[in-house]
Every structure is written in structure tokens, then in C-alpha cells.
Design a protein around this motif. Structure first.
Motif, mmCIF file in Angstrom:
data_model
loop_
_atom_site.group_PDB
_atom_site.id
_atom_site.type_symbol
_atom_site.label_atom_id
_atom_site.label_comp_id
_atom_site.label_asym_id
_atom_site.label_seq_id
_atom_site.Cartn_x
_atom_site.Cartn_y
_atom_site.Cartn_z
ATOM 1 N N TRP A 108 0.838 -1.196 0.000
ATOM 2 C CA TRP A 108 0.000 0.000 0.000
ATOM 3 C C TRP A 108 0.873 1.246 0.000
ATOM 4 O O TRP A 108 1.983 1.244 0.497
ATOM 5 C CB TRP A 108 -0.894 0.017 1.234
ATOM 6 N N ALA A 109 0.368 2.339 -0.540
ATOM 7 C CA ALA A 109 1.122 3.594 -0.580
ATOM 8 C C ALA A 109 0.175 4.785 -0.529
ATOM 9 O O ALA A 109 -0.997 4.670 -0.853
ATOM 10 C CB ALA A 109 1.949 3.662 -1.865
ATOM 11 N N ILE A 110 0.714 5.924 -0.108
ATOM 12 C CA ILE A 110 -0.028 7.179 -0.202
ATOM 13 C C ILE A 110 -0.055 7.549 -1.686
ATOM 14 O O ILE A 110 0.967 7.467 -2.355
ATOM 15 C CB ILE A 110 0.655 8.274 0.634
ATOM 16 N N PRO A 111 -1.203 7.926 -2.231
ATOM 17 C CA PRO A 111 -1.265 8.202 -3.678
ATOM 18 C C PRO A 111 -0.396 9.377 -4.113
ATOM 19 O O PRO A 111 -0.173 10.319 -3.359
ATOM 20 C CB PRO A 111 -2.750 8.483 -3.936
ATOM 21 N N LEU A 159 -6.535 9.789 5.420
ATOM 22 C CA LEU A 159 -5.553 8.986 4.712
ATOM 23 C C LEU A 159 -6.273 7.853 4.008
ATOM 24 O O LEU A 159 -7.049 7.115 4.626
ATOM 25 C CB LEU A 159 -4.525 8.426 5.701
ATOM 26 N N ARG A 160 -6.061 7.753 2.724
ATOM 27 C CA ARG A 160 -6.651 6.674 1.923
ATOM 28 C C ARG A 160 -5.513 6.092 1.102
ATOM 29 O O ARG A 160 -4.986 6.743 0.212
ATOM 30 C CB ARG A 160 -7.748 7.225 1.011
ATOM 31 N N LEU A 161 -5.097 4.895 1.443
ATOM 32 C CA LEU A 161 -3.981 4.269 0.762
ATOM 33 C C LEU A 161 -4.429 3.638 -0.550
ATOM 34 O O LEU A 161 -5.594 3.300 -0.723
ATOM 35 C CB LEU A 161 -3.347 3.211 1.667
ATOM 36 N N VAL A 162 -3.489 3.510 -1.469
ATOM 37 C CA VAL A 162 -3.771 2.889 -2.761
ATOM 38 C C VAL A 162 -2.874 1.680 -2.946
ATOM 39 O O VAL A 162 -1.825 1.554 -2.329
ATOM 40 C CB VAL A 162 -3.573 3.872 -3.941
ATOM 41 N N LYS A 163 -3.298 0.795 -3.811
ATOM 42 C CA LYS A 163 -2.554 -0.416 -4.136
ATOM 43 C C LYS A 163 -2.673 -0.627 -5.625
ATOM 44 O O LYS A 163 -3.776 -0.635 -6.178
ATOM 45 C CB LYS A 163 -3.149 -1.612 -3.388
ATOM 46 N N GLU A 164 -1.551 -0.734 -6.314
ATOM 47 C CA GLU A 164 -1.576 -0.986 -7.747
ATOM 48 C C GLU A 164 -1.629 -2.481 -7.988
ATOM 49 O O GLU A 164 -0.864 -3.251 -7.391
ATOM 50 C CB GLU A 164 -0.331 -0.422 -8.410
ATOM 51 N N ILE A 165 -2.573 -2.889 -8.816
ATOM 52 C CA ILE A 165 -2.672 -4.301 -9.194
ATOM 53 C C ILE A 165 -2.746 -4.386 -10.705
ATOM 54 O O ILE A 165 -3.171 -3.450 -11.380
ATOM 55 C CB ILE A 165 -3.902 -4.988 -8.568
#
Length: 97
Positions: free
Chosen positions: A10-13, A87-93
Motif C-alpha cells: 500500500w502507498a499514499i497516492p 488517509l486513503r492508501l492505494v494499491k496498484e494491481i
């Protein structure tokens, strides 16, 4: 190194990811996205703070140096010290079709 439901990465966008979120899910699409999120037991993306029709919900991006809102498509702005941020984390798939 945050892990949620056995998912890591996960990461901060970034600003680029924020722009894609705003373009893809701004306006009426945000309502549709939030319907899917809540049906899956996840928190919705807020456009405005609860009990307010004027105070936009602000989410951190760019390593916490900037913030953005889903209430519109304005570019992320510098984060300050006197504001409440989410805070809303993102995940690249990658999905193979």
C-alpha cells in the motif's frame, strides 16, 4: 510496509494517481464507487466532511506533502498544519484479461 487483509504494498497516492481517481470517480461516479465500497464492507470516499455541505474532506497525497478532495477535480494543494486530513492508501494491481 502496511498490511491489510494479508495484502501489502500500500502507498499514499501520488498526484498522478489522484488525478486518475478524480477523473474516473468524480461527480456521480463517486456515488457509484461508494456503493460498491460499502457493499464490500469498506469505508466510502468522502467528498465533504460528515454533517457539512461546505467543508471538503481532504486526503493526503504525495508522501503527505499535499492534499486533495474528491469534491471536484482541482489539483492537489500543499498540506498545512491546521487542517484535518484523511488517509486513503492505494494499491496498484495488474489484471490479466
Amino acid at each position: 510496509q502496511y498490511v491489510e487483509d494479508d495484502i501489502s504494498g500500500w502507498a499514499i497516492p501520488t498526484t498522478a494517481e489522484v488525478r486518475r481517481l478524480q477523473q474516473s470517480f468524480g461527480g456521480i461516479a463517486l456515488t457509484e464507487l461508494n456503493t460498491v465500497l460499502t457493499q464490500e464492507g469498506l469505508s466510502p470516499f468522502l467528498d465533504y466532511e460528515p454533517n457539512s455541505s461546505t467543508e471538503k474532506a481532504r486526503y493526503l497525497c504525495d508522501d503527505g506533502k499535499k492534499s486533495f478532495s474528491m469534491a471536484g477535480t482541482t489539483a492537489p494543494s500543499k498540506a498545512g498544519e491546521k487542517k484535518k486530513y484523511r488517509l486513503r492508501l492505494v494499491k496498484e494491481i495488474i489484471v490479466d484479461k
